[in-house]
Design a protein around this motif. Structure first.
Motif, PDB file in Angstrom:
ATOM      1  N   VAL A 162       0.845  -1.197   0.000  1.00 10.26           N
ATOM      2  CA  VAL A 162       0.000   0.000   0.000  1.00 10.26           C
ATOM      3  C   VAL A 162       0.879   1.245   0.000  1.00 10.26           C
ATOM      4  CG1 VAL A 162      -1.741   1.331   1.282  1.00 10.26           C
ATOM      5  CG2 VAL A 162      -1.895  -1.176   1.187  1.00 10.26           C
ATOM      6  N   THR A 163       0.621   2.129  -0.960  1.00  8.61           N
ATOM      7  CA  THR A 163       1.353   3.393  -1.017  1.00  8.61           C
ATOM      8  C   THR A 163       0.469   4.560  -0.597  1.00  8.61           C
ATOM      9  OG1 THR A 163       0.802   3.754  -3.342  1.00  8.61           O
ATOM     10  CG2 THR A 163       2.880   2.601  -2.861  1.00  8.61           C
ATOM     11  N   GLU A 164      -0.841   4.342  -0.677  1.00  9.81           N
ATOM     12  CA  GLU A 164      -1.762   5.427  -0.351  1.00  9.81           C
ATOM     13  C   GLU A 164      -3.125   4.855  -0.015  1.00  9.81           C
ATOM     14  OE1 GLU A 164      -3.187   9.638  -2.430  1.00  9.81           O
ATOM     15  OE2 GLU A 164      -1.843   8.277  -3.488  1.00  9.81           O
ATOM     16  N   GLU A 165      -3.805   5.475   0.940  1.00 11.78           N
ATOM     17  CA  GLU A 165      -5.198   5.163   1.253  1.00 11.78           C
ATOM     18  C   GLU A 165      -5.984   6.458   1.152  1.00 11.78           C
ATOM     19  OE1 GLU A 165      -8.122   3.748   4.936  1.00 11.78           O
ATOM     20  OE2 GLU A 165      -5.956   3.494   5.143  1.00 11.78           O
ATOM     21  N   VAL A 166      -7.007   6.447   0.313  1.00  9.40           N
ATOM     22  CA  VAL A 166      -7.847   7.626   0.114  1.00  9.40           C
ATOM     23  C   VAL A 166      -9.265   7.265   0.551  1.00  9.40           C
ATOM     24  CG1 VAL A 166      -8.773   9.258  -1.569  1.00  9.40           C
ATOM     25  CG2 VAL A 166      -6.442   8.353  -1.838  1.00  9.40           C
ATOM     26  N   VAL A 167      -9.819   8.023   1.484  1.00 10.10           N
ATOM     27  CA  VAL A 167     -11.198   7.804   1.909  1.00 10.10           C
ATOM     28  C   VAL A 167     -12.113   8.380   0.837  1.00 10.10           C
ATOM     29  CG1 VAL A 167     -12.939   8.353   3.642  1.00 10.10           C
ATOM     30  CG2 VAL A 167     -10.601   7.813   4.345  1.00 10.10           C
TER      31      VAL A 167
END
Length: 165
Positions: free
Chosen positions: A111-116
């Motif tokens: 995982v490089t990014e988590e966007v809600v």
């Protein structure tokens, strides 16, 4: 959105938070660097597992794997490693996450990014490893039904071009 046919995957996490989930909200983002994304409901068991472990694997299911897709979509399936007891799999080299045997392709991602986004999170993953299987018949989800796409089926334009502008 039920008219939009999508491929069917099983997303998995290994380690201390083993979990799996059938998902059709998955796609390629970038070739350089190789990135993919998956969308996971924040209420799903897999969401916490991906967020904690920071890695996940993807198995792109074949037309013959409808039972596997249904198993990982069933909320009453066992928790933890027990949910993988009835499915043939091997651990991913980079993630330890289960890679479903017989799938069309497998990816292991960090995982490089988590966007809600609304009630979901969009997890962007850098592909650590990718491999393809020997089958061609894909499993699709369309109008609430799992459907197999036969080997060799195409929907190309008469001149062979797709998506030209």
């Amino acid at each position: 959105m039920s008219t939009f046919a999508t491929g069917v995957t099983v997303l998995t996490v290994g380690g201390e938070n083993p979990n799996g989930m059938t998902a059709n909200a998955f796609c390629s983002v970038s070739l350089d660097p190789p990135l993919v994304l998956c969308c996971v409901a924040r209420t799903a068991r897999l969401h916490k597992a991906v967020a904690v472990e920071g890695r996940f694997a993807v198995s792109v299911l074949s037309a013959e794997q409808k039972a596997t897709a249904r198993h990982f979509a069933d909320r009453s399936r066992p928790h933890g490693w027990a949910q993988f007891a009835t499915v043939s799999w091997v651990p991913g080299l980079h993630t330890g996450a289960p890679l479903i045997t017989g799938a069309l392709a497998w990816l292991e991602c960090e995982v490089t990014e988590e966007v809600v986004a609304g009630d979901h999170s969009v997890f962007v993953g850098r592909v650590l490893e990718a491999a393809s299987g020997s089958g061609d018949a894909a499993l699709l989800f369309h109008r609430g039904t799992l459907r197999g796409l036969p080997d060799g089926a195409t929907a190309d334009a008469p001149d062979g071009r797709v998506g030209t502008a």
